[in-house]
Design a protein around this motif. Structure first.
Motif, PDB file in Angstrom:
ATOM      1  N   GLY A   1       1.116  -1.101   0.184  1.00  0.00           N
ATOM      2  CA  GLY A   1      -0.012  -0.438   0.300  1.00  0.00           C
ATOM      3  C   GLY A   1       1.018   1.230   0.261  1.00  0.00           C
ATOM      4  N   LYS A   2       1.767   1.396   1.341  1.00  0.00           N
ATOM      5  CA  LYS A   2       2.751   2.120   0.583  1.00  0.00           C
ATOM      6  C   LYS A   2       3.389   3.288  -0.693  1.00  0.00           C
ATOM      7  CE  LYS A   2       3.847   1.972   5.862  1.00  0.00           C
ATOM      8  NZ  LYS A   2       5.117   2.025   6.262  1.00  0.00           N
ATOM      9  N   ARG A   3       4.131   1.886  -1.711  1.00  0.00           N
ATOM     10  CA  ARG A   3       3.799   1.392  -2.325  1.00  0.00           C
ATOM     11  C   ARG A   3       3.610   3.083  -3.374  1.00  0.00           C
ATOM     12  NH1 ARG A   3       7.178  -3.682  -4.311  1.00  0.00           N
ATOM     13  NH2 ARG A   3       7.809  -2.379  -6.177  1.00  0.00           N
ATOM     14  N   VAL A   4       2.611   2.885  -3.661  1.00  0.00           N
ATOM     15  CA  VAL A   4       1.192   3.318  -4.414  1.00  0.00           C
ATOM     16  C   VAL A   4      -0.038   4.347  -3.378  1.00  0.00           C
ATOM     17  CG1 VAL A   4       0.768   2.186  -6.094  1.00  0.00           C
ATOM     18  CG2 VAL A   4      -0.376   1.677  -3.843  1.00  0.00           C
ATOM     19  N   GLY A   5       0.825   4.822  -2.158  1.00  0.00           N
ATOM     20  CA  GLY A   5       0.196   5.405  -1.781  1.00  0.00           C
ATOM     21  C   GLY A   5      -2.015   5.439  -0.761  1.00  0.00           C
ATOM     22  N   ALA A   6      -1.661   3.880  -0.718  1.00  0.00           N
ATOM     23  CA  ALA A   6      -2.178   3.622  -0.164  1.00  0.00           C
ATOM     24  C   ALA A   6      -2.497   3.254   0.965  1.00  0.00           C
ATOM     25  CB  ALA A   6      -3.117   2.100  -1.027  1.00  0.00           C
ATOM     26  N   ARG A   7      -3.796   4.036   2.040  1.00  0.00           N
ATOM     27  CA  ARG A   7      -4.098   3.141   3.193  1.00  0.00           C
ATOM     28  C   ARG A   7      -4.103   1.887   3.729  1.00  0.00           C
ATOM     29  NH1 ARG A   7      -4.877   4.514   8.404  1.00  0.00           N
ATOM     30  NH2 ARG A   7      -6.504   4.355   9.576  1.00  0.00           N
ATOM     31  N   THR A   8      -3.632   1.411   4.826  1.00  0.00           N
ATOM     32  CA  THR A   8      -4.320   0.041   5.032  1.00  0.00           C
ATOM     33  C   THR A   8      -4.645  -0.289   6.047  1.00  0.00           C
ATOM     34  OG1 THR A   8      -1.767  -0.870   3.551  1.00  0.00           O
ATOM     35  CG2 THR A   8      -2.841  -2.072   5.623  1.00  0.00           C
ATOM     36  N   VAL A   9      -6.007  -0.797   7.045  1.00  0.00           N
ATOM     37  CA  VAL A   9      -6.421  -1.120   7.717  1.00  0.00           C
ATOM     38  C   VAL A   9      -6.014  -2.620   8.676  1.00  0.00           C
ATOM     39  CG1 VAL A   9      -8.601  -1.172   8.304  1.00  0.00           C
ATOM     40  CG2 VAL A   9      -7.933   0.604   6.919  1.00  0.00           C
ATOM     41  N   ARG A  10      -5.586  -2.290   9.778  1.00  0.00           N
ATOM     42  CA  ARG A  10      -5.148  -3.339   9.689  1.00  0.00           C
ATOM     43  C   ARG A  10      -5.839  -3.559  11.302  1.00  0.00           C
ATOM     44  NH1 ARG A  10       0.905  -3.601  10.339  1.00  0.00           N
ATOM     45  NH2 ARG A  10       1.197  -5.262  11.676  1.00  0.00           N
ATOM     46  N   GLY A  11      -5.422  -5.254  11.998  1.00  0.00           N
ATOM     47  CA  GLY A  11      -5.838  -5.472  13.462  1.00  0.00           C
ATOM     48  C   GLY A  11      -4.256  -6.020  14.060  1.00  0.00           C
ATOM     49  N   PRO A  12      -4.833  -6.703  15.175  1.00  0.00           N
ATOM     50  CA  PRO A  12      -3.994  -6.985  16.295  1.00  0.00           C
ATOM     51  C   PRO A  12      -3.289  -8.104  15.944  1.00  0.00           C
ATOM     52  CG  PRO A  12      -5.454  -7.287  17.254  1.00  0.00           C
ATOM     53  CD  PRO A  12      -6.413  -5.869  16.316  1.00  0.00           C
ATOM     54  N   GLU A  13      -2.839  -8.661  15.166  1.00  0.00           N
ATOM     55  CA  GLU A  13      -2.328 -10.288  15.380  1.00  0.00           C
ATOM     56  C   GLU A  13      -3.004 -11.461  15.825  1.00  0.00           C
ATOM     57  OE1 GLU A  13       1.425 -13.364  15.063  1.00  0.00           O
ATOM     58  OE2 GLU A  13       1.864 -11.769  15.347  1.00  0.00           O
ATOM     59  N   GLY A  14      -4.068 -12.800  15.191  1.00  0.00           N
ATOM     60  CA  GLY A  14      -4.807 -13.262  16.194  1.00  0.00           C
ATOM     61  C   GLY A  14      -6.260 -12.804  15.742  1.00  0.00           C
ATOM     62  N   GLY A  15      -7.011 -11.609  15.761  1.00  0.00           N
ATOM     63  CA  GLY A  15      -7.550 -10.340  16.161  1.00  0.00           C
ATOM     64  C   GLY A  15      -8.881 -10.778  15.147  1.00  0.00           C
ATOM     65  N   ASP A  16     -10.106 -10.506  15.470  1.00  0.00           N
ATOM     66  CA  ASP A  16     -10.525 -10.711  14.428  1.00  0.00           C
ATOM     67  C   ASP A  16     -11.164 -11.025  13.165  1.00  0.00           C
ATOM     68  OD1 ASP A  16     -13.406 -12.188  13.591  1.00  0.00           O
ATOM     69  OD2 ASP A  16     -14.800 -10.623  14.388  1.00  0.00           O
ATOM     70  N   PRO A  17     -10.682 -11.153  12.385  1.00  0.00           N
ATOM     71  CA  PRO A  17     -10.747 -11.363  10.580  1.00  0.00           C
ATOM     72  C   PRO A  17     -12.242 -10.453  10.375  1.00  0.00           C
ATOM     73  CG  PRO A  17     -10.187 -13.456  10.781  1.00  0.00           C
ATOM     74  CD  PRO A  17     -10.470 -12.757  12.153  1.00  0.00           C
ATOM     75  N   ALA A  18     -12.921 -10.676  10.275  1.00  0.00           N
ATOM     76  CA  ALA A  18     -14.196  -9.737  10.158  1.00  0.00           C
ATOM     77  C   ALA A  18     -14.570  -8.443  10.320  1.00  0.00           C
ATOM     78  CB  ALA A  18     -15.825 -10.796  10.668  1.00  0.00           C
ATOM     79  N   SER A  19     -13.890  -8.493  12.110  1.00  0.00           N
ATOM     80  CA  SER A  19     -14.372  -7.432  12.552  1.00  0.00           C
ATOM     81  C   SER A  19     -13.193  -5.914  11.643  1.00  0.00           C
ATOM     82  CB  SER A  19     -13.581  -6.838  14.436  1.00  0.00           C
ATOM     83  OG  SER A  19     -13.158  -5.719  14.340  1.00  0.00           O
ATOM     84  N   VAL A  20     -11.855  -6.831  11.192  1.00  0.00           N
ATOM     85  CA  VAL A  20     -10.646  -5.638  10.291  1.00  0.00           C
ATOM     86  C   VAL A  20     -11.234  -5.336   9.544  1.00  0.00           C
ATOM     87  CG1 VAL A  20      -9.040  -5.729   8.836  1.00  0.00           C
ATOM     88  CG2 VAL A  20      -8.675  -6.871  11.808  1.00  0.00           C
ATOM     89  N   ALA A  21     -12.107  -7.046   8.335  1.00  0.00           N
ATOM     90  CA  ALA A  21     -12.789  -6.537   6.762  1.00  0.00           C
ATOM     91  C   ALA A  21     -13.706  -5.231   7.341  1.00  0.00           C
ATOM     92  CB  ALA A  21     -13.874  -7.338   6.865  1.00  0.00           C
ATOM     93  N   PHE A  22     -14.819  -5.066   8.300  1.00  0.00           N
ATOM     94  CA  PHE A  22     -15.448  -4.226   8.287  1.00  0.00           C
ATOM     95  C   PHE A  22     -15.377  -3.492   9.262  1.00  0.00           C
ATOM     96  CE2 PHE A  22     -18.659  -1.790  11.149  1.00  0.00           C
ATOM     97  CZ  PHE A  22     -19.696  -1.940  10.479  1.00  0.00           C
ATOM     98  N   ASP A  23     -14.058  -2.802   9.778  1.00  0.00           N
ATOM     99  CA  ASP A  23     -13.459  -1.066   9.427  1.00  0.00           C
ATOM    100  C   ASP A  23     -12.421  -0.865   8.170  1.00  0.00           C
ATOM    101  OD1 ASP A  23     -14.024  -1.678  11.898  1.00  0.00           O
ATOM    102  OD2 ASP A  23     -11.349  -2.398  13.065  1.00  0.00           O
TER     103      ASP A  23
END
Length: 402
Positions: free
Chosen positions: A252-274
């Motif tokens: 993402g940084k290489r093209v200026g795109a923001r990345t939304v992430r969560g804690p390792e082992g966290g809920d994938p659905a929550s990260v996708a929603f965010d």
């Protein structure tokens, strides 16, 4: 008698003289030893300063006050280390016509299929044994049983009608039949436009098994979209694989795109929603969500993938679900495709490592299996080696045409 007394007197005088000499020698030795000791003491002991010598010596440096003495800086006061420079934002290669530019790379691995078919069709007598060899060639390339039988029947009919066959005739015949088999009329657009809610970006869900290059494909797809003038938010919903979020964030940084992430082992659905919420708030055009690479044999993980899709759809429908398959796995990729299609509605296929296999027929087989088109193909390790699939360029690479 007098003589005896005289001799005694002389003896006494002589004895006295001798005793005096001995005593005198001892005194001289003692005096000499004393002088030597005094000399040694004089040599080793510091000389006593005489009057005025202290004033003439080097003056002592003035002492600093406590205010002048600098104390070590505390951790809070210590100057912060300079932050690492952000990488320069790159300008991706235009996506239009990319497969044509990469066709030489594709043809190096795929031309054996087309050239083998042309060689067999060029035989003067096409008997049943030759047609069986043609079938074997197609099956070895993972075209699949049903598509292979259809292609052979059409080729036999057209060769019979054609009669005399020049190399140009055969090339044109084979090109037309392969193109029909690949499906030139299928909609291969990666749908990133919002459907339904107009105040939400388009959402693309990327799914697939570990090792197929799914996270890398998500990052490369972001580059394709940026090259087309789209603003992109990346969702790192692969929270179970170590460094997956870091890898996606680097893309993402290489093209200026923001990345939304969560804690390792966290809920994938929550990260996708965010990620979708962040894309909506930022007014982005597209949100790409990288999901965990799930083994198709693990029912619980597959159910979780369905949960990710359901949670995202609370904000609006998912516009595209891309299944990433490794072209080198051949028929095993079809097994994976079936299971994923049962969990989520696959709308498109991404075939990676297509330049590393001679089994280009997987394009036909997977389209037949799922009833959805191949939309993107990976043709190398470079950042801009993900290309929109173009049937004409693909078939030309198969047969080595211009």
């Amino acid at each position: 008698m007098d003589i005896v007394i005289l001799v005694a007197v002389i003896a006494v005088v002589a004895l006295a003289a001798i005793s005096g000499l001995v005593v005198s020698g001892r005194k001289k030795k003692a005096a000499t030893a004393g002088k030597s000791a005094d000399a040694r003491a004089t040599a080793t002991a510091p000389a006593e300063p005489h009057v005025g010598e202290e004033a003439a010596g080097t003056a002592e440096a003035p002492r600093r006050t406590i205010e002048e003495v600098g104390l070590p800086a505390t951790e809070a006061e210590a100057p912060a280390a300079p932050a690492p420079a952000e990488p320069a934002i790159e300008t991706p290669e235009p996506a239009e016509g990319r497969l044509v530019r990469l066709r030489s790379r594709l043809s190096r691995s795929q031309s054996s299929l087309g050239q083998g078919l042309l060689s067999l069709l060029s035989r003067e007598h096409l008997d049943d044994a030759t047609w069986e060899e043609i079938e074997d060639t197609l099956l070895t390339a993972d075209v699949g049983v049903a598509p292979t039988q259809e292609l052979v029947e059409r080729l036999r009919e057209r060769v019979r009608v054609l009669g005399t066959r020049t190399p140009e005739d055969l090339r044109g015949l084979l090109r037309a039949e392969l193109l029909t088999l690949v499906g030139p009329d299928l909609d291969r657009t990666v749908h990133t436009e919002t459907r339904g809610a107009v105040d939400r970006p388009g959402v693309v869900l990327v799914v697939g098994v570990n090792g197929t290059g799914k996270t890398t494909t998500t990052g490369k797809l972001g580059r394709v979209l940026v090259a087309d003038g789209r603003s992109v938010v990346l969702g790192a919903a692969d929270t179970f694989r170590a460094a997956a979020a870091d890898q996606l964030q680097t893309w993402g940084k290489r093209v200026g795109a923001r990345t939304v992430r969560g804690p390792e082992g966290g809920d994938p659905a929550s990260v996708a929603f965010d990620a979708v919420k962040e894309g909506t708030d930022a007014g982005a055009d597209v949100v790409l969500i990288d999901t965990a690479g799930r083994l198709h044999t693990k029912t619980g993980l597959m159910d979780e993938l369905g949960k990710v899709k359901r949670v995202v759809e609370k904000q609006g429908p998912v516009d595209e679900v891309l299944l990433v398959l490794d072209a080198t796995t051949g028929q095993n990729g079809l097994v994976q495709a079936r299971v994923f299609a049962e969990v989520v509605d696959i709308t498109g296929i991404v075939l990676t490592k297509l330049d590393g296999t001679a089994k280009g027929g997987i394009v036909v087989a997977v389209q037949r299996e799922l009833g959805v088109p191949v939309k993107l193909v990976g043709l190398g390790e470079g950042a801009d080696d993900l290309a929109p699939f173009e049937p004409e360029a693909f078939v030309d690479a198969l047969i080595g045409g211009e």
